[in-house]
Design an enzyme around this catalytic site. Structure first.
Site, PDB file in Angstrom:
ATOM      1  N   LYS A 118     -60.707  29.924  14.080  1.00 54.33           N
ATOM      2  CA  LYS A 118     -59.272  29.708  13.944  1.00 54.33           C
ATOM      3  C   LYS A 118     -58.579  30.188  15.220  1.00 54.33           C
ATOM      4  O   LYS A 118     -58.993  31.174  15.828  1.00 54.33           O
ATOM      5  CB  LYS A 118     -58.738  30.468  12.727  1.00 54.33           C
ATOM      6  N   CYS A 211     -50.822  22.246  17.726  1.00 54.05           N
ATOM      7  CA  CYS A 211     -50.351  22.652  16.401  1.00 54.05           C
ATOM      8  C   CYS A 211     -48.922  22.152  16.213  1.00 54.05           C
ATOM      9  O   CYS A 211     -48.041  22.464  17.027  1.00 54.05           O
ATOM     10  CB  CYS A 211     -50.408  24.162  16.256  1.00 54.05           C
ATOM     11  N   LYS A 249     -57.232  20.300  23.134  1.00 51.45           N
ATOM     12  CA  LYS A 249     -57.005  19.645  21.837  1.00 51.45           C
ATOM     13  C   LYS A 249     -55.627  18.984  21.837  1.00 51.45           C
ATOM     14  O   LYS A 249     -54.608  19.645  22.004  1.00 51.45           O
ATOM     15  CB  LYS A 249     -57.115  20.660  20.706  1.00 51.45           C
TER      16      LYS A 249
END
Length: 447
Positions: A118, A211, A249
């Site tokens: 995480k 995110c 990402k």
């Protein structure tokens, strides 16, 4: 842009290509990745036989046996990506399935090819999660089809997570452990988090530029990933400091995902991971008139994942893979595909569109860590069906079959002209018939 393959594509033998398409050969490039200075080499055992075939009652593939993540007979699922050797291409995606030592250990024990923890930051005190923070979207049969979360990055002290990552590398020295990291726009912070993670032996970094919720005011996550100039500068800092491979990402919440992907690669990243979750509102409770999920009657947009996002993820991965193929061929760039993977067939689609590895996060939250055995079983059966001996053999094989709509029109006109005896489909809108409307519609359905 190459529309129909080119120098970067290697031709498959005709016997295998016929299994992918009835009339053409398919372009494939073997997975060959140079190591970044400092990247560690991993030895893996390869070799697997299926215990069954098809999908079970839960919609999952029949599982196969894994030993330290490797299949025990049949075609190998092992992959080498940026110098990292994985016993299979299935990687735990950053999120709750990689939140502490216990769950990451479970992932390795069940056979996952790699684990991404995480997302970490230096100061976890600023991270405060709420609950409930998930919501499900179900199909008409009641099966979960979509999943929303507004989960934040790790709220555990950075030193605690470092100790657990070090313990995992001590206990599983030959398995791939990747640190997902995210920081503010501060070079010193990035230098520190990279250096301290490398000290405990992580094999690579995945940089969370994506995110979709939480701390945008600090220019973290998606807020950074949507700004190509900012992303490029930060990627430069990261790659100047990192001695192990770096994957950036990507957020799908952007018009053209190839723009930030290109910026990250040009700034030195070895790979791209895509996609993170899609910003969403799951729905509104029509009894309370409050949005779901609701915390004290209020909500915030979250990230959408699971099976419903797979078509969007495939399109984004295809675009990134074609950009790499056209602009940076044979430079060892990699792609890690993410979004809606539940079966080996799902994974095969991502690999056919250029992915080297495939990540799963929500699927683990729904099915548990043993699902990796189902995923490996389904992927291996796909390979056996087409006589593929390795994952690299079919990586990117479907990319040459994407083109422009203009080219589709040209191809169809050419094909219709050649089929004078029997017309398939309708040539134009004037040919629709009221009495044969359903038959007309079905004549143009592809599957």
């Amino acid at each position: 842009m190459q529309l129909l393959g080119g120098p970067s594509c290697q031709r498959l033998p005709a016997s295998r290509c016929r299994r992918l398409t009835e009339s053409s050969k398919s372009g494939v490039r073997p997975c060959q990745r140079p190591e970044k200075q400092g990247a560690k080499s991993r030895h893996t055992r390869v070799a697997a036989s299926p215990n069954g075939s098809g999908l079970g009652a839960a919609g999952l593939d029949e599982p196969i046996e894994l030993k330290n993540g490797a299949v025990v007979s049949g075609p190998s699922l092992a992959v080498t990506v940026n110098g990292l050797h994985l016993p299979n291409p299935f990687v735990i995606g950053s999120g709750p399935p990689g939140t502490n030592y216990q769950v990451m250990k479970k992932a390795f024990d069940e056979g996952w090819g790699g684990v991404i923890c995480k997302t970490l930051s230096l100061d976890s005190k600023k991270v405060v999660n709420v609950t409930p923070r998930y919501a499900k979207l179900r199909d008409t049969a009641g099966k979960v089809f979509g999943w929303q979360n507004y989960e934040l990055i790790s709220d555990r002290p950075f030193e605690v997570m470092l100790a657990e990552l070090k313990r995992l590398k001590t206990e599983y020295p030959d398995r791939i452990l990747i640190a997902s990291i995210m920081e503010e726009y501060n070079k010193a912070s990035w230098d520190e988090i990279i250096g301290r993670c490398e000290e405990v032996g992580v094999d690579a970094f995945e940089i969370n530029f994506s995110c979709p919720h939480g701390m945008p005011e600090r220019k973290m996550g998606m807020a950074m990933g949507q700004d190509c100039e900012l992303l490029s500068e930060v990627c430069g800092w990261i790659n100047a400091a990192a001695k192990v491979p770096v994957w950036a990402k990507m957020t799908p919440n952007i018009t053209d995902i190839t723009l930030p992907a290109r910026a990250a690669l040009e700034a030195g990243c070895e790979g791209i991971a895509a996609i993170n979750t899609i910003q969403c509102v799951m729905g509104v409770n029509l009894d309370t008139l409050r949005p779901d999920p609701s915390v004290e009657g209020y909500s915030t947009p979250g990230g959408y994942s699971y099976r419903a996002v797979k078509p969007i993820a495939l399109a984004k991965v295809m675009a990134i893979s074609r950009m790499i193929q056209d602009e940076q061929p044979n430079q060892g760039r990699s792609v890690s595909g993410i979004g809606g993977v539940e079966t080996g067939a799902d994974a095969a689609e991502f690999i056919l569109l250029g992915s080297d590895t495939v990540q799963v996060c929500t699927g683990v939250m729904i099915h548990g860590y043993p699902v990796v055995k189902n995923l490996c079983g389904g992927l291996q059966r796909f390979m056996q069906k087409h006589d593929f001996k390795s994952v690299a053999e079919f990586k990117g094989a479907s990319l040459p079959y994407f083109t422009t709509h203009t080219d589709l029109v040209h191809r169809q006109r050419t094909a219709l002209a050649a089929r004078k005896a029997v017309q398939v489909g309708l040539a134009n809108d004037s040919e629709w018939e009221g009495d044969k409307f359903v038959e007309n519609s079905n004549s143009m359905v592809a599957n």
